[in-house]
Design a protein around this motif. Structure first.
Motif, short mmCIF file in Angstrom:
data_model
loop_
_atom_site.label_atom_id
_atom_site.label_comp_id
_atom_site.label_asym_id
_atom_site.label_seq_id
_atom_site.Cartn_x
_atom_site.Cartn_y
_atom_site.Cartn_z
N THR A 253 52.67 68.32 82.18
CA THR A 253 51.50 67.54 81.76
C THR A 253 50.27 68.16 81.99
OG1 THR A 253 51.26 66.74 84.32
CG2 THR A 253 52.86 65.58 82.76
N GLY A 254 50.39 69.39 82.35
CA GLY A 254 48.77 70.12 82.49
C GLY A 254 48.29 70.59 83.73
N ASN A 255 49.10 70.03 84.70
CA ASN A 255 48.44 70.06 86.05
C ASN A 255 48.82 71.43 86.62
OD1 ASN A 255 47.33 67.48 86.30
ND2 ASN A 255 49.27 66.44 86.27
N PHE A 256 47.98 71.97 87.51
CA PHE A 256 48.35 72.95 88.06
C PHE A 256 49.07 73.14 89.21
CE2 PHE A 256 46.82 75.96 91.68
CZ PHE A 256 47.14 77.17 91.11
N LEU A 257 50.05 74.00 89.15
CA LEU A 257 50.94 74.11 90.51
C LEU A 257 50.72 74.93 91.50
CD1 LEU A 257 54.31 74.30 87.94
CD2 LEU A 257 53.54 72.33 89.05
N SER B 80 42.65 56.32 78.30
CA SER B 80 42.91 55.20 77.68
C SER B 80 43.86 54.13 78.52
CB SER B 80 43.34 55.51 76.33
OG SER B 80 44.04 54.31 75.52
N VAL B 81 43.96 52.93 78.23
CA VAL B 81 44.90 52.26 78.87
C VAL B 81 46.19 52.54 78.06
CG1 VAL B 81 43.32 50.41 79.78
CG2 VAL B 81 44.42 50.26 77.53
N LYS B 82 46.24 53.04 76.79
CA LYS B 82 47.64 53.30 76.08
C LYS B 82 48.21 54.43 76.65
CE LYS B 82 46.50 51.08 71.75
NZ LYS B 82 46.21 51.12 70.25
N LYS B 83 49.29 54.19 76.80
CA LYS B 83 50.19 55.69 77.14
C LYS B 83 50.36 56.17 75.93
CE LYS B 83 52.42 57.72 80.51
NZ LYS B 83 51.65 58.23 81.68
N THR B 84 50.01 57.40 75.84
CA THR B 84 50.24 58.06 74.37
C THR B 84 50.99 59.33 74.66
OG1 THR B 84 47.95 57.48 73.86
CG2 THR B 84 48.76 59.56 72.69
N GLU B 85 52.05 59.58 73.96
CA GLU B 85 52.81 60.80 73.97
C GLU B 85 52.30 61.57 72.56
OE1 GLU B 85 56.16 61.82 75.72
OE2 GLU B 85 57.40 61.93 74.00
N GLU C 112 46.03 61.12 83.12
CA GLU C 112 47.32 59.98 83.48
C GLU C 112 47.83 59.21 82.27
OE1 GLU C 112 46.16 57.97 86.76
OE2 GLU C 112 46.00 59.52 88.08
N SER C 113 47.15 59.12 81.16
CA SER C 113 47.48 58.32 80.14
C SER C 113 48.36 59.36 78.92
CB SER C 113 46.28 57.82 79.35
OG SER C 113 45.61 57.00 80.13
N PHE C 114 48.54 60.48 79.24
CA PHE C 114 49.11 61.22 78.03
C PHE C 114 50.40 61.95 79.00
CE2 PHE C 114 44.60 62.40 76.49
CZ PHE C 114 44.54 61.16 75.76
N THR C 115 51.22 62.17 77.98
CA THR C 115 52.41 62.87 78.03
C THR C 115 52.59 63.93 76.78
OG1 THR C 115 53.87 61.28 77.06
CG2 THR C 115 53.74 61.26 79.37
#
Length: 388
Positions: free
Chosen positions: A125-129, A330-335, A358-361
């Motif tokens: 999801t792009g988050n640093f590990l 966005s409130v929309k969950k977007t892939e 948080e809205s994107f995968t």
């Protein structure tokens, strides 16, 4: 030969295909080799390798011999001056190895204490590990990790050593411990260390190897100028067996390197159980929010049609050179599906990192393949979908 890339695989056929594709692109300008060692996978990983990558050296183990032994077997076959230990659930950029080798070579030429080099890792999801850079897990450092003190006091040198928080994620520098998902070192050093300790089946092996490099007065480095996706957890289900092995691994490291008191031993037993339980529950797959919209980053409308037929949903196609994309919370969950027939791997990695929220995968379509693949959380198993 400059580099040998060692990829140990166990039952992650589709992630392995994506990984090898990215590595092939990344070594095009280098004198390098790829060695895939399979730990007796029950899926069709080996058949896939033979069909799609016949020139890649494939070692087929007859049993699951664990992470340390598997890598040790492969390194014995390696010819490169440097080796890279690489997880199969990773995606590297086209210039990852060139940058890493340039950095390592410059350090090696200026002084003779080069140890292991790691890089910036992000999840799907792009988050640093944060495990990209760590400190030695001494009893006190382990205590700060287990009880979350590093989160409460991130600026305090007393509490922030576990994830080497003296270094920002976008700052290169010396660290103690690196993660086995991506490790670059001289093959000579690996052999001098005797490779991974085969008495440790998994989980503490990278900590142990990094620590033993320090004991030889080597300097380990975190290098931030290239980013690699690590989907995490693909070869391991977070279940009771995982917890047992994690406990065994931590016990292995402390018994090997730290001779503590009775109080210390008791504390570590309690702490290991607590930490293992937390890790196990973190690893349980959570129910994802329903995807409300799909966006395909590509210039191939035929791919869009194939995805729509498979997903039974509308898919919007966007070519990045046609118009600037502005994503907002966005409130929309977007892939967002990134076609690597259209984008190179570096652009895809940078896109994911730059647009994380948080809205994107995010999912990738590997080159010349018929599936999308990715992970929606660093604690979840990844997923793939065949679309034709």
């Amino acid at each position: 030969m400059q580099l040998s890339v060692i990829i140990l695989n166990y039952n992650v056929r589709y992630f392995l295909e994506l990984c090898v594709l990215s590595v092939q692109k990344a070594i095009q300008n280098l004198d390098a080799e790829i060695i895939v060692i399979d730990n007796n996978s029950s899926d069709d990983s080996c058949a896939m390798m033979k069909q799609l990558f016949p020139k890649v050296k494939l070692i087929e183990n007859k049993e699951n011999s664990g992470f340390p032994k598997g890598n040790n077997i492969a390194v014995k076959e390696a010819k490169g001056e440097y080796i890279c230990i690489l997880n199969p659930d990773t995606v590297v950029a086209e210039d990852t190895f060139e940058k890493i080798l340039a950095f390592a070579s410059s350090r090696a030429q200026s002084r003779d204490d080069l140890g292991i080099v790691g890089c910036k890792l992000i999840d799907g999801t792009g988050n640093f590990l944060p495990e990209s850079k760590r400190g030695i897990p001494t009893p006190w450092v382990a205590f700060t990790k287990i009880f979350g003190l590093y989160k409460i006091f991130p600026k305090s040198a007393l509490f922030n050593k576990y994830y080497a928080q003296h270094l920002d994620e976008n700052q290169t520098g010396k660290v103690d411990i690196l993660v086995g998902a991506f490790m670059v070192m001289k093959r000579e050093l690996y052999n001098q260390l005797g490779g991974f300790d085969e008495n440790c089946f998994m989980y503490a092996d990278d900590i142990d190897l990094s620590y033993r490099a320090l004991l030889l007065h080597k300097q380990n480095y975190y290098f931030h100028e290239t980013t690699v996706i690590h989907y995490k957890g693909e070869s391991t289900v977070k279940d009771g067996t995982y917890m047992k092995r994690f406990q065994e691994a931590m016990n292995f490291f402390y018994k090997k390197h730290f001779k503590g008191s009775v109080f210390f031993s008791l504390f570590m037993k309690i702490g290991i159980v607590f930490f293992s339980v937390v890790k196990m529950f973190q690893g349980k797959t959570k129910t994802n929010n329903q995807i409300n919209q799909y966006i395909l980053i590509s210039d191939n409308d035929a791919t869009r049609v194939q995805l729509e037929n498979k997903l039974q949903e509308n898919v919007e196609i966007i070519a990045l050179d046609e118009r600037k994309i502005v994503f907002s919370q966005s409130v929309k969950k977007t892939e967002i599906i990134l076609d690597t027939n259209y984008l190179d791997f570096k652009s895809a990695i940078n896109f994911i990192e730059a647009n994380r929220n948080e809205s994107f995968t995010f999912k990738l379509i590997p080159m010349q393949s018929n599936f999308i693949i990715g992970s929606n959380s660093s604690n979840d198993r990844g997923m793939f979908t065949l679309f034709n």
